[in-house]
Design a protein around this motif. Structure first.
Motif, short mmCIF file in Angstrom:
data_model
loop_
_atom_site.label_atom_id
_atom_site.label_comp_id
_atom_site.label_asym_id
_atom_site.label_seq_id
_atom_site.Cartn_x
_atom_site.Cartn_y
_atom_site.Cartn_z
N GLN A 57 0.81 -1.21 0.00
CA GLN A 57 0.00 0.00 0.00
C GLN A 57 0.85 1.27 0.00
N SER A 58 2.02 1.19 0.57
CA SER A 58 2.87 2.38 0.65
C SER A 58 3.42 2.80 -0.72
N GLN A 59 3.39 1.90 -1.69
CA GLN A 59 3.92 2.24 -3.01
C GLN A 59 3.11 3.35 -3.67
N GLY A 60 1.84 3.42 -3.37
CA GLY A 60 1.01 4.47 -3.95
C GLY A 60 1.26 5.83 -3.34
N LEU A 61 2.06 5.91 -2.27
CA LEU A 61 2.36 7.18 -1.62
C LEU A 61 3.76 7.70 -1.96
N ALA A 62 4.45 6.98 -2.87
CA ALA A 62 5.82 7.38 -3.29
C ALA A 62 6.74 7.53 -2.09
N VAL A 63 6.69 6.53 -1.19
CA VAL A 63 7.55 6.54 -0.02
C VAL A 63 9.01 6.35 -0.46
N ALA A 64 9.91 7.19 0.04
CA ALA A 64 11.31 7.15 -0.39
C ALA A 64 12.07 6.10 0.40
N ALA A 65 11.64 4.84 0.31
CA ALA A 65 12.31 3.75 1.00
C ALA A 65 13.35 3.12 0.09
N GLN A 66 14.42 2.60 0.70
CA GLN A 66 15.50 1.96 -0.04
C GLN A 66 15.34 0.44 0.05
N PRO A 67 15.87 -0.30 -0.97
CA PRO A 67 15.72 -1.76 -0.96
C PRO A 67 16.28 -2.43 0.29
N GLY A 68 17.34 -1.90 0.88
CA GLY A 68 17.95 -2.54 2.04
C GLY A 68 17.46 -2.05 3.37
N ASP A 69 16.39 -1.26 3.41
CA ASP A 69 15.89 -0.71 4.67
C ASP A 69 15.36 -1.82 5.57
#
Length: 777
Positions: free
Chosen positions: A680-692
């Motif tokens: 669901q967070s993908q629709g909010l353009a969350v600036a998360a990194q793959p290794g978080d």
């Protein structure tokens, strides 16, 4: 064969012996109920009832297994599913639903492939949805009209409404049986409603009560095997050892006891199932008119058939077969009508002589009648019914007609001594007089299409008893066709016109083979021959009309013939010999219809006072205000019903999703919830990194939600959502990495928090779109 045995063994091993046996016994009980009702209820087939029962069993068993699902919610879901299935079955909505699905997929593909192109074409999807809505609306309105008639004390028979009720009833009984057995393990409570339902039906139609024996046997077997299973589970829970041979021995004992009890019940007069059925009838106070309005057949004594030349003609106009052109030259009658007539306003009368009320499957015959003799000029009807006008005709018989009197409409009086064969008050089989020339005064209806549409269904009792029934041998596909042709027609007049229009597609011919022996004539005409002459058309419309709940009879006589303007008379030849259907409308009497393709179509039946040009004139276009108002109303109903359907489906989805998550173990359930949170967070353009890490992801998502809060009125909800994200993440980390697994209470709290958080994430999406749109603008 070995593959089949292996499959059966695998199923029993997979589901358990009790589940398979209980399912089999429930299916047998419901199948016997469906078969008995299909025999007892007019126009119902096993093909309609059995799928409803089997799908109801499956749905009830599945929801009954959900122990955590509240009982009220489970029964509500079953009720909604049953209503939907009944509408789909009776309204034949499968085609429309498939079309809507295909149109929706095509539309979605268009938008996905070319999102910035021209607006997609919504016409096919909208048309399918409107047709679906109209069909469902007509079904609901017809059910409402039927219910209003029952509540008002004058029940009427409507095949679409009764099919809806019976289909939903079978679904409900089957779903309850499976749900109660799986949820509460009480077989008698599960199967008693279906048994009582069957007993009440058999009280009105006791032709074959074998289905009740099957129901009783299935109930006794269920009780025996359920009690044994409960005992077996208690032994296993208590660690009591028992021999494996006890299971087959117990099964044999249960079967022997059940067969013995059913045999005793069938042979002992004091345990008569007929008396039980009668007790149900008197206890529930069901009236015979209500049973007839539900389509329940009666076992009637055969009526006495008096010997008369025209009582059992089979096909009344069978002499037309093989006739040549010379037939049209043989004048049978001349008729002069005492009214103003011009070539532009020649009424298309039908000159009736006889009417038939009983269809035999091979033709027609007249029921019991009583002869009354009248002096010349003595009225046969007093008082004159409303909505009729008097018509005087002078008839000259050219060829012998068996002393039959011909006229348009219903007889009022004849200027010669005459005799009428009455079935009952106002219901004549035929009229005879010894005179070759006579003057007859008759009554013709003044009804037009508008009046007939508003006539309603307040039929007299003698009409309902005599002119709606059909033989039990009429094939099911004929009755199914009657229901399908009229499912979208709200009023009886519209149903009659729908049947008439359908039959006029068949070509007219006199070059026909003999109907096959032991074949229903109407079934042969509709599905095999699909061509014929007037007897076939008229018989088919009467049978289909009765199948659609309309009182109908077959009329025999002559068509209008040729109007001789020079001598101001109709000239009728033997080629004009004709038969046609007549439908009864309250306050307007018998109205003739014309399904025969070779005859001119009439838009307003028997409207003799309306010029031909006016009858065939197109309807006046509505004013723009009315047209736009109708369009706004239609779209308003469509949008409102669509939104209501979306809301209902949303609540159903939430309930099912919560139930499905609750069935999982705590660890996988919490893992699924955290995975959904990341998606669901993908629709909010969350600036998360793959290794978080999970905590880093949660911090980034919470910061995004808090950043959106000042720009929207939903600021408190988004701030709370950030706190819920952190709580759910902490629970996930503890679940994955801690040595102490989560408890059921943690799972229940996580599911509740996720359902709130899911709605708040959607609010965040909407807020983000508004902010992006403001920046771009």
């Amino acid at each position: 064969m070995m593959i089949l045995f292996r499959l059966i063994r695998w199923i029993i091993k997979r589901l358990g012996w009790y589940t398979c046996l209980a399912w089999l016994l429930l299916a047998v009980a419901q199948a016997s109920l469906a078969q008995t009702l299909a025999d007892a209820i007019r126009e119902l087939s096993v093909g309609l009832l059995l799928p409803a029962a089997m799908i109801g069993l499956l749905a009830g068993w599945s929801l009954g297994a959900a122990k955590r699902l509240p009982a009220w919610l489970g029964l509500t879901i079953l009720t909604l599913l049953g209503i939907e299935l009944a509408l789909v079955q009776v309204g034949r909505l499968g085609r429309l639903l498939v079309a809507i699905g295909q149109d929706g997929l095509y539309l979605g593909r268009q938008i996905w492939q070319q999102p910035l192109a021209m607006p997609p074409d919504l016409t096919p999807l909208v048309d399918s949805v409107i047709e679906l809505w109209q069909t469902v609306s007509v079904l609901v309105i017809r059910l409402g009209d039927w219910s209003a008639a029952v509540i008002g004390g004058n029940p009427v028979y409507d095949p679409a409404a009764t099919a809806l009720l019976w289909s939903f009833a079978l679904w409900s009984l089957a779903a309850w049986a499976a749900w109660a057995l799986r949820r509460m393990e009480r077989p008698l409570l599960a199967i008693t409603p279906a048994g009582a339902f069957l007993a009440i039906t058999l009280a009105y139609y006791p032709k074959d009560i074998s289905g009740l024996y099957v129901m009783v046997g299935a109930a006794l077997l269920l009780v025996g095997f359920t009690q044994f299973r409960v005992r077996e589970q208690s032994w296993q829970a208590g660690g009591i050892d028992y021999a494996d041979e006890i299971r087959p021995e117990a099964a044999i004992a249960i079967v022997i006891i059940t067969v013995s009890l059913v045999a005793v019940a069938s042979l002992t007069p004091s345990l008569s199932i007929w008396q039980v059925a009668r007790w149900f009838t008197t206890s529930t106070r069901l009236s015979q008119p209500l049973a007839e309005s539900l389509g329940v057949r009666q076992v009637l004594k055969p009526a006495v058939n008096a010997l008369a030349p025209f009582r059992s003609p089979g096909l009344p106009r069978g002499h037309l077969l093989g006739s040549g052109p010379e037939l049209s030259e043989q004048v049978a009658l001349t008729i002069r009508v005492d009214e103003s007539t011009t070539l532009e306003t020649v009424p298309r009368y039908k000159w009736r002589s006889l009417t038939y009320d009983r269809y035999t499957g091979r033709g027609w015959r007249a029921g019991t009648t009583q002869a009354f003799t009248y002096e010349a000029g003595q009225p046969a009807i007093d008082p004159i019914p409303p909505n009729r006008r008097r018509l005087q005709q002078t008839v000259q018989t050219i060829r012998p007609q068996g002393d039959q009197v011909y006229m348009a409409g219903d007889v009022l009086t004849v200027n010669q001594p005459y005799q009428i064969e009455w079935r009952g008050p106002g219901d004549a089989f035929g009229i005879v007089t010894e005179a070759d020339s006579y003057q007859v005064d008759s009554l013709v209806s003044t009804a037009d299409a508008t009046a007939l549409r508003s006539a309603g269904t307040d039929y007299p009792d003698w009409i309902k008893r005599r002119y709606i029934s059909l033989p039990d041998q009429v094939p099911e596909r004929v009755l199914t066709l009657a229901r399908d042709l009229t499912v979208n027609a709200r009023t009886p007049y519209d149903r009659a016109k729908a049947i008439e229009t359908y039959l006029r597609q068949f070509p007219y011919t006199l070059d026909l083979p003999e109907p096959p022996r032991r074949r229903d004539m109407v079934d042969y005409f509709l599905f095999d021959l699909q061509r014929g002459y007037c007897d076939y058309y008229a018989s088919a419309m009467v049978v289909l009309a009765r199948g659609a709940g309309l009182p109908a009879r077959l009329a025999v006589g002559y068509a209008a013939g040729h109007y001789d303007a020079a001598n101001d008379q109709y000239i009728i030849t033997e080629a004009d010999a004709h038969s046609w259907p007549e439908i009864y409308f309250p306050d307007y009497g018998w109205i003739a219809f014309e399904p025969t393709a070779a005859q001119p179509a009439t838009d307003t039946p028997q409207a003799a006072d309306v010029p031909v040009a006016a009858v065939n004139a197109p309807e006046r276009e509505p004013t723009p205000f009315i047209a736009s108002g109708g369009a706004f109303l239609r779209w308003g109903l469509l949008i409102g019903s669509g939104l209501a359907l979306i809301v209902i489906m949303g609540f159903l989805w939430l309930a099912v999703d919560r139930w499905r998550l609750g069935r999982l173990a705590p660890t996988p359930a919490i893992a699924v919830l955290f995975d959904r949170l990341q998606n669901q967070s993908q629709g909010l353009a969350v600036a998360a990194q793959p290794g978080d890490t999970p905590f880093e992801f949660a911090a980034t998502l919470a910061q995004t939600l808090i950043g959106l809060a000042p720009s929207t009125r939903w600021s408190p909800a988004l701030i709370n959502a950030a706190d819920e994200v952190k709580w759910l993440t902490q629970l996930y980390v503890r679940t994955i990495y801690s040595a102490h697994p989560p408890q059921r209470s943690d799972q229940t709290q996580a599911i509740a928090i996720w359902q709130r958080l899911h709605r708040r994430l959607w609010l965040a999406r909407v807020s983000r779109w508004r902010v992006v749109g403001w920046i771009v603008g």
